[in-house]
Write a protein that holds these residues in place. Structure first.
Motif, PDB file in Angstrom:
ATOM      1  N   GLU A 161      24.130  49.185  37.120  1.00  0.00           N
ATOM      2  CA  GLU A 161      25.009  48.339  36.308  1.00  0.00           C
ATOM      3  C   GLU A 161      25.163  46.948  36.936  1.00  0.00           C
ATOM      4  O   GLU A 161      25.107  45.930  36.239  1.00  0.00           O
ATOM      5  CB  GLU A 161      26.370  49.014  36.163  1.00  0.00           C
ATOM      6  N   LYS A 162      25.333  46.907  38.249  1.00  0.00           N
ATOM      7  CA  LYS A 162      25.487  45.622  38.926  1.00  0.00           C
ATOM      8  C   LYS A 162      24.184  44.827  38.901  1.00  0.00           C
ATOM      9  O   LYS A 162      24.206  43.589  38.804  1.00  0.00           O
ATOM     10  CB  LYS A 162      25.956  45.848  40.359  1.00  0.00           C
ATOM     11  N   LEU A 163      23.057  45.513  38.986  1.00  0.00           N
ATOM     12  CA  LEU A 163      21.765  44.820  38.902  1.00  0.00           C
ATOM     13  C   LEU A 163      21.549  44.239  37.508  1.00  0.00           C
ATOM     14  O   LEU A 163      20.997  43.141  37.363  1.00  0.00           O
ATOM     15  CB  LEU A 163      20.631  45.782  39.263  1.00  0.00           C
ATOM     16  N   GLN A 164      21.975  44.966  36.489  1.00  0.00           N
ATOM     17  CA  GLN A 164      21.865  44.453  35.120  1.00  0.00           C
ATOM     18  C   GLN A 164      22.739  43.217  34.930  1.00  0.00           C
ATOM     19  O   GLN A 164      22.341  42.261  34.256  1.00  0.00           O
ATOM     20  CB  GLN A 164      22.238  45.553  34.124  1.00  0.00           C
ATOM     21  N   GLU A 165      23.914  43.222  35.543  1.00  0.00           N
ATOM     22  CA  GLU A 165      24.790  42.047  35.483  1.00  0.00           C
ATOM     23  C   GLU A 165      24.148  40.865  36.215  1.00  0.00           C
ATOM     24  O   GLU A 165      24.218  39.719  35.758  1.00  0.00           O
ATOM     25  CB  GLU A 165      26.150  42.366  36.106  1.00  0.00           C
ATOM     26  N   LEU A 166      23.516  41.172  37.335  1.00  0.00           N
ATOM     27  CA  LEU A 166      22.844  40.139  38.116  1.00  0.00           C
ATOM     28  C   LEU A 166      21.662  39.552  37.346  1.00  0.00           C
ATOM     29  O   LEU A 166      21.423  38.331  37.369  1.00  0.00           O
ATOM     30  CB  LEU A 166      22.377  40.735  39.440  1.00  0.00           C
ATOM     31  N   HIS A 167      20.947  40.411  36.646  1.00  0.00           N
ATOM     32  CA  HIS A 167      19.779  39.977  35.881  1.00  0.00           C
ATOM     33  C   HIS A 167      20.183  39.122  34.691  1.00  0.00           C
ATOM     34  O   HIS A 167      19.611  38.058  34.439  1.00  0.00           O
ATOM     35  CB  HIS A 167      18.995  41.209  35.396  1.00  0.00           C
ATOM     36  N   ASP A 168      21.169  39.581  33.967  1.00  0.00           N
ATOM     37  CA  ASP A 168      21.700  38.842  32.817  1.00  0.00           C
ATOM     38  C   ASP A 168      20.597  38.408  31.858  1.00  0.00           C
ATOM     39  O   ASP A 168      20.550  37.262  31.400  1.00  0.00           O
ATOM     40  CB  ASP A 168      22.499  37.628  33.294  1.00  0.00           C
ATOM     41  N   GLY A 169      19.681  39.335  31.584  1.00  0.00           N
ATOM     42  CA  GLY A 169      18.595  39.035  30.653  1.00  0.00           C
ATOM     43  C   GLY A 169      18.338  40.233  29.773  1.00  0.00           C
ATOM     44  O   GLY A 169      19.112  41.194  29.743  1.00  0.00           O
ATOM     45  N   ASN A 170      17.242  40.183  29.012  1.00  0.00           N
ATOM     46  CA  ASN A 170      16.955  41.304  28.116  1.00  0.00           C
ATOM     47  C   ASN A 170      16.361  42.483  28.887  1.00  0.00           C
ATOM     48  O   ASN A 170      15.824  42.334  29.988  1.00  0.00           O
ATOM     49  CB  ASN A 170      16.028  40.872  26.968  1.00  0.00           C
ATOM     50  N   GLU A 171      16.457  43.654  28.291  1.00  0.00           N
ATOM     51  CA  GLU A 171      16.050  44.907  28.932  1.00  0.00           C
ATOM     52  C   GLU A 171      14.562  44.924  29.234  1.00  0.00           C
ATOM     53  O   GLU A 171      14.112  45.519  30.212  1.00  0.00           O
ATOM     54  CB  GLU A 171      16.429  46.090  28.038  1.00  0.00           C
ATOM     55  N   GLU A 172      13.757  44.247  28.404  1.00  0.00           N
ATOM     56  CA  GLU A 172      12.304  44.265  28.598  1.00  0.00           C
ATOM     57  C   GLU A 172      11.898  43.579  29.892  1.00  0.00           C
ATOM     58  O   GLU A 172      10.904  43.944  30.524  1.00  0.00           O
ATOM     59  CB  GLU A 172      11.621  43.567  27.407  1.00  0.00           C
ATOM     60  N   ASP A 173      12.671  42.568  30.309  1.00  0.00           N
ATOM     61  CA  ASP A 173      12.346  41.851  31.536  1.00  0.00           C
ATOM     62  C   ASP A 173      13.000  42.480  32.771  1.00  0.00           C
ATOM     63  O   ASP A 173      12.733  42.061  33.896  1.00  0.00           O
ATOM     64  CB  ASP A 173      12.813  40.392  31.446  1.00  0.00           C
ATOM     65  N   PHE A 174      13.868  43.469  32.543  1.00  0.00           N
ATOM     66  CA  PHE A 174      14.647  44.036  33.646  1.00  0.00           C
ATOM     67  C   PHE A 174      13.742  44.735  34.664  1.00  0.00           C
ATOM     68  O   PHE A 174      13.931  44.593  35.877  1.00  0.00           O
ATOM     69  CB  PHE A 174      15.695  45.002  33.092  1.00  0.00           C
ATOM     70  N   LYS A 175      12.752  45.476  34.174  1.00  0.00           N
ATOM     71  CA  LYS A 175      11.836  46.178  35.069  1.00  0.00           C
ATOM     72  C   LYS A 175      11.083  45.189  35.960  1.00  0.00           C
ATOM     73  O   LYS A 175      10.926  45.413  37.173  1.00  0.00           O
ATOM     74  CB  LYS A 175      10.849  47.023  34.264  1.00  0.00           C
ATOM     75  N   THR A 176      10.635  44.099  35.373  1.00  0.00           N
ATOM     76  CA  THR A 176       9.937  43.067  36.154  1.00  0.00           C
ATOM     77  C   THR A 176      10.862  42.457  37.188  1.00  0.00           C
ATOM     78  O   THR A 176      10.472  42.215  38.337  1.00  0.00           O
ATOM     79  CB  THR A 176       9.410  41.968  35.214  1.00  0.00           C
ATOM     80  N   PHE A 177      12.102  42.229  36.791  1.00  0.00           N
ATOM     81  CA  PHE A 177      13.118  41.697  37.703  1.00  0.00           C
ATOM     82  C   PHE A 177      13.313  42.622  38.909  1.00  0.00           C
ATOM     83  O   PHE A 177      13.378  42.172  40.052  1.00  0.00           O
ATOM     84  CB  PHE A 177      14.431  41.519  36.931  1.00  0.00           C
ATOM     85  N   LEU A 178      13.380  43.928  38.665  1.00  0.00           N
ATOM     86  CA  LEU A 178      13.563  44.899  39.740  1.00  0.00           C
ATOM     87  C   LEU A 178      12.374  44.899  40.695  1.00  0.00           C
ATOM     88  O   LEU A 178      12.532  44.966  41.917  1.00  0.00           O
ATOM     89  CB  LEU A 178      13.768  46.295  39.162  1.00  0.00           C
ATOM     90  N   GLN A 179      11.168  44.798  40.130  1.00  0.00           N
ATOM     91  CA  GLN A 179       9.963  44.818  40.958  1.00  0.00           C
ATOM     92  C   GLN A 179       9.807  43.532  41.751  1.00  0.00           C
ATOM     93  O   GLN A 179       9.479  43.556  42.943  1.00  0.00           O
ATOM     94  CB  GLN A 179       8.734  45.054  40.083  1.00  0.00           C
ATOM     95  N   GLU A 180      10.053  42.405  41.129  1.00  0.00           N
ATOM     96  CA  GLU A 180       9.867  41.115  41.790  1.00  0.00           C
ATOM     97  C   GLU A 180      10.833  40.936  42.955  1.00  0.00           C
ATOM     98  O   GLU A 180      10.530  40.227  43.920  1.00  0.00           O
ATOM     99  CB  GLU A 180      10.040  39.977  40.786  1.00  0.00           C
ATOM    100  N   ASN A 181      11.983  41.576  42.883  1.00  0.00           N
ATOM    101  CA  ASN A 181      12.975  41.468  43.949  1.00  0.00           C
ATOM    102  C   ASN A 181      12.989  42.691  44.873  1.00  0.00           C
ATOM    103  O   ASN A 181      13.870  42.822  45.723  1.00  0.00           O
ATOM    104  CB  ASN A 181      14.368  41.259  43.348  1.00  0.00           C
ATOM    105  N   PHE A 182      12.014  43.593  44.664  1.00  0.00           N
ATOM    106  CA  PHE A 182      11.805  44.774  45.521  1.00  0.00           C
ATOM    107  C   PHE A 182      12.961  45.774  45.476  1.00  0.00           C
ATOM    108  O   PHE A 182      13.048  46.658  46.327  1.00  0.00           O
ATOM    109  CB  PHE A 182      11.545  44.348  46.982  1.00  0.00           C
TER     110      PHE A 182
END
Length: 236
Positions: A161-182
């Motif tokens: 939940e906190k990572l989703q708040e940090l991302h503040d973008g659409n769900e499709e880009d969330f996986k990429t966000f998680l990978q890019e930030n390890f």
């Protein structure tokens, strides 16, 4: 509480112990086995080598030339010969071993709800087929943990939940966000988890997350260093 390599209960689960370097590199990971250990009882004074090396940064890479330039006792020479032989074995394999004198790694304290430094249980990822080789000759040694005793941090609801708040973008880009930030590489031990300490002197081969890998990658972490003591570490 950590177990050690001598606890036979672990060997049939995650760890396979071998007796030669040839077995270490030619044994395939399979089933739950994602950590291979060339178990050794090394003879030599590795502390003497540590005492003669100069720490220039918190992690200082030591060259073969640096090692050869040391004035050592007979036991120190024996320890150096072992290190040089390990470096040569891995180099001949096509690996690029790094031999380090280590005070500590950099800490990740950017977020209070998730850590992505090497002191956190994590897996290594590579775009090509490879393995992680690791040996601690002196100082605190790393831990590994069975995959069924950890939970990927990004799957823990409050962290996600906190990572989703940090991302503040659409769900499709969330996986990429998680990978890019390890974030997706890090794991939380379960309450009943029993990590295994890798000990000193043993040469380990750990499974890495890559497209050709047939087993789960090995979850591991760097140790908290012993106060006032450097580590002597070979890794590639």
């Amino acid at each position: 509480m950590c177990q050690n390599i001598n606890d036979e209960r672990n060997h049939d689960n995650q760890i396979k112990v071998v007796s030669t370097f040839s077995d270490l590199i030619n044994t395939n990971f399979h089933g739950n086995i994602n950590a291979l250990c060339w178990k050794r009882n090394l003879i030599g004074d590795f502390k003497e080598i540590v005492s003669q090396l100069q720490l220039k940064e918190n992690i200082t890479e030591i060259s073969v030339e640096d090692l050869l330039g040391l004035q050592l006792s007979e036991k120190g020479i024996a320890a150096r010969d072992i290190i040089l032989n390990d470096i040569q074995l891995l180099t001949d394999l096509g690996a690029s071993p790094s031999f380090n004198l280590l005070k500590n790694y950099e800490r990740d304290d950017e977020f209070d709800f998730i850590s992505t430094d090497v002191y956190s249980f994590h897996v290594d990822r590579s775009p090509v087929g490879t393995d992680t080789f690791l040996c601690t000759y002196y100082g605190a040694a790393s831990d590994i943990i069975p995959n069924n005793q950890v939970t990927q941090k990004i799957l823990i609801p409050e962290i996600r939940e906190k990572l989703q708040e940090l991302h503040d973008g659409n769900e499709e880009d969330f996986k990429t966000f998680l990978q890019e930030n390890f974030f997706d590489l890090h794991y939380q031990p379960n309450s009943d988890a029993q990590p295994v300490n890798l000990g000193t002197g043993h040469l380990w081969r750990l499974a890495v997350d890559h497209p050709e890998q047939k087993v789960l990658p090995c979850v591991h972490r760097a140790p908290i260093e012993n106060e006032g003591e450097y580590r002597l570490l070979l890794i590639c």
